[in-house]
Design a protein around this motif. Structure first.
Motif, PDB file in Angstrom:
ATOM      1  N   HIS A 154      48.650  32.445  28.494  1.00 20.52           N
ATOM      2  CA  HIS A 154      48.162  31.488  29.489  1.00 20.52           C
ATOM      3  C   HIS A 154      48.455  32.030  30.877  1.00 20.52           C
ATOM      4  N   THR A 155      47.416  32.127  31.702  1.00 22.58           N
ATOM      5  CA  THR A 155      47.591  32.617  33.073  1.00 22.58           C
ATOM      6  C   THR A 155      47.301  31.549  34.108  1.00 22.58           C
ATOM      7  N   GLY A 156      46.744  30.421  33.687  1.00 23.94           N
ATOM      8  CA  GLY A 156      46.433  29.355  34.627  1.00 23.94           C
ATOM      9  C   GLY A 156      45.005  28.863  34.440  1.00 23.94           C
ATOM     10  N   GLY A 157      44.463  28.271  35.480  1.00 22.45           N
ATOM     11  CA  GLY A 157      43.103  27.780  35.412  1.00 22.45           C
ATOM     12  C   GLY A 157      43.033  26.315  35.018  1.00 22.45           C
ATOM     13  N   THR A 158      41.807  25.835  34.896  1.00 17.08           N
ATOM     14  CA  THR A 158      41.557  24.418  34.665  1.00 17.08           C
ATOM     15  C   THR A 158      41.983  23.963  33.283  1.00 17.08           C
ATOM     16  N   LEU A 159      41.899  24.828  32.271  1.00 22.41           N
ATOM     17  CA  LEU A 159      42.117  24.414  30.888  1.00 22.41           C
ATOM     18  C   LEU A 159      43.462  23.713  30.691  1.00 22.41           C
ATOM     19  N   GLY A 160      44.523  24.285  31.209  1.00 24.87           N
ATOM     20  CA  GLY A 160      45.850  23.716  31.002  1.00 24.87           C
ATOM     21  C   GLY A 160      46.281  22.734  32.070  1.00 24.87           C
ATOM     22  N   MET A 161      45.386  22.416  32.984  1.00 20.91           N
ATOM     23  CA  MET A 161      45.729  21.527  34.089  1.00 20.91           C
ATOM     24  C   MET A 161      45.740  20.075  33.626  1.00 20.91           C
ATOM     25  N   GLY A 185      43.498  21.281  42.476  1.00 22.23           N
ATOM     26  CA  GLY A 185      44.186  21.270  41.191  1.00 22.23           C
ATOM     27  C   GLY A 185      45.684  21.212  41.382  1.00 22.23           C
ATOM     28  N   ASP A 186      46.398  21.000  40.296  1.00 25.26           N
ATOM     29  CA  ASP A 186      47.849  20.865  40.344  1.00 25.26           C
ATOM     30  C   ASP A 186      48.487  22.005  39.554  1.00 25.26           C
ATOM     31  N   TYR A 187      49.138  22.933  40.280  1.00 21.35           N
ATOM     32  CA  TYR A 187      49.824  24.049  39.635  1.00 21.35           C
ATOM     33  C   TYR A 187      51.317  24.038  39.965  1.00 21.35           C
ATOM     34  N   THR A 188      51.816  22.888  40.427  1.00 24.40           N
ATOM     35  CA  THR A 188      53.209  22.818  40.864  1.00 24.40           C
ATOM     36  C   THR A 188      54.175  22.677  39.710  1.00 24.40           C
ATOM     37  N   LYS A 189      53.746  22.031  38.619  1.00 23.96           N
ATOM     38  CA  LYS A 189      54.649  21.816  37.494  1.00 23.96           C
ATOM     39  C   LYS A 189      54.592  22.995  36.532  1.00 23.96           C
ATOM     40  N   ASP A 222      46.055  29.129  40.014  1.00 22.45           N
ATOM     41  CA  ASP A 222      44.641  28.997  40.297  1.00 22.45           C
ATOM     42  C   ASP A 222      44.071  30.424  40.287  1.00 22.45           C
ATOM     43  N   SER A 223      42.931  30.622  39.635  1.00 24.71           N
ATOM     44  CA  SER A 223      42.446  31.991  39.462  1.00 24.71           C
ATOM     45  C   SER A 223      42.080  32.660  40.780  1.00 24.71           C
ATOM     46  N   CYS A 224      41.818  31.891  41.838  1.00 20.06           N
ATOM     47  CA  CYS A 224      41.545  32.527  43.124  1.00 20.06           C
ATOM     48  C   CYS A 224      42.787  33.210  43.681  1.00 20.06           C
ATOM     49  N   GLN A 225      43.968  32.876  43.148  1.00 21.15           N
ATOM     50  CA  GLN A 225      45.215  33.508  43.572  1.00 21.15           C
ATOM     51  C   GLN A 225      45.571  34.724  42.724  1.00 21.15           C
ATOM     52  N   ILE A 226      44.782  34.999  41.697  1.00 14.27           N
ATOM     53  CA  ILE A 226      45.069  36.128  40.804  1.00 14.27           C
ATOM     54  C   ILE A 226      44.364  37.374  41.318  1.00 14.27           C
ATOM     55  N   GLY A 227      45.134  38.441  41.523  1.00 13.71           N
ATOM     56  CA  GLY A 227      44.594  39.682  42.062  1.00 13.71           C
ATOM     57  C   GLY A 227      45.091  40.895  41.315  1.00 13.71           C
ATOM     58  N   PRO A 228      44.927  42.097  41.912  1.00 12.28           N
ATOM     59  CA  PRO A 228      45.264  43.347  41.222  1.00 12.28           C
ATOM     60  C   PRO A 228      46.677  43.411  40.658  1.00 12.28           C
ATOM     61  N   ALA A 229      47.664  42.901  41.377  1.00  5.13           N
ATOM     62  CA  ALA A 229      49.037  42.932  40.845  1.00  5.13           C
ATOM     63  C   ALA A 229      49.141  42.102  39.570  1.00  5.13           C
ATOM     64  N   HIS A 252      42.303  31.703  31.249  1.00  2.00           N
ATOM     65  CA  HIS A 252      42.189  32.125  32.647  1.00  2.00           C
ATOM     66  C   HIS A 252      41.253  31.171  33.374  1.00  2.00           C
ATOM     67  N   GLY A 253      41.457  31.003  34.667  1.00  2.00           N
ATOM     68  CA  GLY A 253      40.535  30.233  35.486  1.00  2.00           C
ATOM     69  C   GLY A 253      39.192  30.929  35.600  1.00  2.00           C
ATOM     70  N   THR A 254      38.156  30.160  35.863  1.00  2.00           N
ATOM     71  CA  THR A 254      36.803  30.723  35.832  1.00  2.00           C
ATOM     72  C   THR A 254      36.425  31.492  37.093  1.00  2.00           C
ATOM     73  N   ASP A 255      37.020  31.170  38.240  1.00  4.55           N
ATOM     74  CA  ASP A 255      36.546  31.734  39.496  1.00  4.55           C
ATOM     75  C   ASP A 255      36.638  33.260  39.541  1.00  4.55           C
ATOM     76  N   THR A 256      37.722  33.822  39.065  1.00  4.00           N
ATOM     77  CA  THR A 256      37.887  35.283  39.102  1.00  4.00           C
ATOM     78  C   THR A 256      38.034  35.883  37.705  1.00  4.00           C
ATOM     79  N   MET A 257      37.601  35.142  36.687  1.00  2.63           N
ATOM     80  CA  MET A 257      37.736  35.652  35.327  1.00  2.63           C
ATOM     81  C   MET A 257      36.985  36.971  35.137  1.00  2.63           C
TER      82      MET A 257
END
Length: 512
Positions: A154-161, A185-189, A222-229, A252-257
């Protein structure tokens, strides 16, 4: 009886004694329901019933963490280091569906509950999927036969939100469900892997018929925060877990999948095990969520090699909206409909309807030599865990002066440009050194800029040599070949900058 008045009582006494002896000789009849319960236990456990069999606990595997050795990244180059090796670490958040505390031998083949074949899984036992009345449900996936092992990353995105992060908007057409204003979206918890696994098998119980699932929350972004690292982190984890699992699902979130899936396919070219990216347009716990079907489809495709018709999927793919697409040919085409992804340059690997329709000749196949159906081949698996993120997409806009719009990109640290030309590779011609694209390209190439020439069209072939400007760009050292998606072109340029001996226009994983 008339001649012998005492014969009747004697006979009755004899018969009574006979019945008592017979009763002592015969086995006692068990209480009502005992036989039925024991028979059911034997049936569910998949083994002959033994009255003396003891219920046994299930072993808990110690969590494991992928560790990398070697120097950290340089100033610009994101270096994942050498391939990681799995080592035991009690702090690692891998959730294994086992109950007791003794780790099983690594060599033993376990079922979904972590049980050796033949162990009792009867109702009421510690390993039973259905909890006893008054007891809470344990996050365990069980099968009584050997099944492929699947790791869900699990890397994030809407599915587990949580659905609490969304609200219905009556003021918008169709009353859609959207994120609460200003939240995204809520990724704080922090997500707990055990709870996530419990959610998966509770909402999607069909998953346990396909595979033995394990879940690891690698990150929750949020997948928009996922990058090369983060791409390197995901690739390293997959490489480290490769010997232990038969298939992998990346949530994974859809925006940068499309970017992440393309990156993993290139960095882990030759991985030769299914890696399937999926996600959803709505959270899993919402009534009309597409997450449930996407998860079922993803696990179905990932485990297709373990049941008829035994499809050997040996590549990275995206499973979404009833289609299985090659990862490095995928683009997000819609922000709102469930079929959110498309593959303009390559046919779907499979379509999911009443059945699964595979396009076998489109699958990436590996052999010792030559080109396989659906792409090409690699004899060995060599993970490449470095990326140079200093790459920029540059679309050619009519009337735009590149010197004014972009200036000296190389001087500002950019090392690669994906130049989005018109049609098959055309661009405006101008003798003005200020507004012309050719003078600007020449100045960047002279400093060492790597340039990949692609098209703003979604499909078709590149033929920049047909035009004067395209021919000049090629003469200056710009590279163009069979057209890649823009997402894949960006990622491959990052990889080729990190590995200078890697040709940009030679396919690694079916991207060309």
């Amino acid at each position: 009886a008339l001649a012998h008045p005492h014969a009747s009582s004697a006979t009755a006494s004899t018969m009574s004694l006979a019945r008592g002896a017979a009763a002592r000789a015969a086995p006692q009849t068990p209480r009502h329901g005992v036989v039925a319960r024991r028979t059911r236990n034997a049936f569910f456990s998949g083994m002959p019933f033994s009255p003396r069999a003891k219920r046994t606990g299930r072993s808990v595997s110690l969590p494991r963490r992928a560790r990398a050795e070697g120097p950290g990244p340089s100033e610009d180059l994101l270096d994942g280091g050498p391939p990681a090796r799995v080592s035991a670490d009690p702090l690692d958040p891998v959730h294994r569906a086992f109950l007791s505390e003794d780790p099983p031998p690594e060599s033993s083949r376990l079922d979904a509950a972590g049980s050796k074949l033949g162990e009792n899984l009867g109702p009421g036992g510690k390993a039973c999927l259905v909890p006893a009345p008054g007891q809470s449900h344990r996050p365990i996936v069980y099968q009584t036969r050997p099944l492929p092992s699947v790791l869900v990353l699990h890397t994030g995105g809407t599915l587990g939100m949580s659905s609490q992060a969304l609200e219905a908007r009556d003021d918008l057409e169709g009353s859609p469900t959207v994120f609460k204003a200003g939240t995204g979206g809520d990724y704080t918890k922090p997500l707990q892997p055990g709870k996530l696994l419990l959610n998966l098998v509770t909402v999607v119980p069909e998953l346990r018929t396909f595979a033995n699932l394990e879940v690891k929350v690698l990150m929750n972004k949020d997948s928009c925060q996922i990058g090369p690292a983060d791409w390197i982190t995901i690739a390293k984890e997959l490489d480290a877990q490769r010997p232990r699992f038969d298939a992998f699902i990346v949530v994974h979130g859809t925006d940068t999948m499309a970017y992440t899936a393309s990156a993993v396919s290139l960095m882990l070219a030759g991985f030769r095990k299914p890696i399937i990216f999926t996600g959803s347009q709505l959270p899993l716990d919402m009534p009309r969520s597409d997450a449930r079907q996407n998860l079922i489809d993803a696990v179905t495709c990932a485990t297709a090699g373990f049941s008829p018709p035994h499809i050997a999927l040996e590549e990275v793919a995206v499973c979404f909206g009833g289609q299985l697409l090659r990862a490095n040919r995928t683009r997000k085409t819609s922000a709102t409909i469930y079929s959110a992804f498309g593959s303009p340059q390559y046919p779907p690997l499979a379509r999911m309807g009443v059945g699964v329709e595979w396009k076998r000749d489109a699958l990436l196949q590996f052999s010792s030599g030559g080109r396989g159906n659906g792409g090409f081949t690699h004899a060995t698996y060599t993970p490449r865990l470095k990326l140079n993120p200093n790459v920029l997409r540059v679309p050619i806009v009519p009337g735009c002066a590149p010197e004014k719009a972009y200036g000296d990109l190389y001087g500002r640290g950019v090392r690669g440009v994906v130049l989005e030309a018109f049609g098959v590779g055309n661009m405006p011609m101008s003798t003005d050194d200020v507004t012309g694209w050719i003078p600007w390209l020449r100045s960047q190439r002279d400093q060492g800029m790597m340039i990949y020439l692609t098209s703003q069209c979604e499909s078709g072939d590149m033929h920049p040599e047909l035009y004067a400007t395209g021919s000049l760009a090629l003469e200056m050292g710009a590279q163009a070949g069979p057209m890649m998606t823009l997402e894949c072109a960006v990622v491959k340029l990052m990889l080729c900058l990190a590995f200078p001996n890697l040709p940009l226009t030679v396919p690694l994983a079916g991207e060309l």
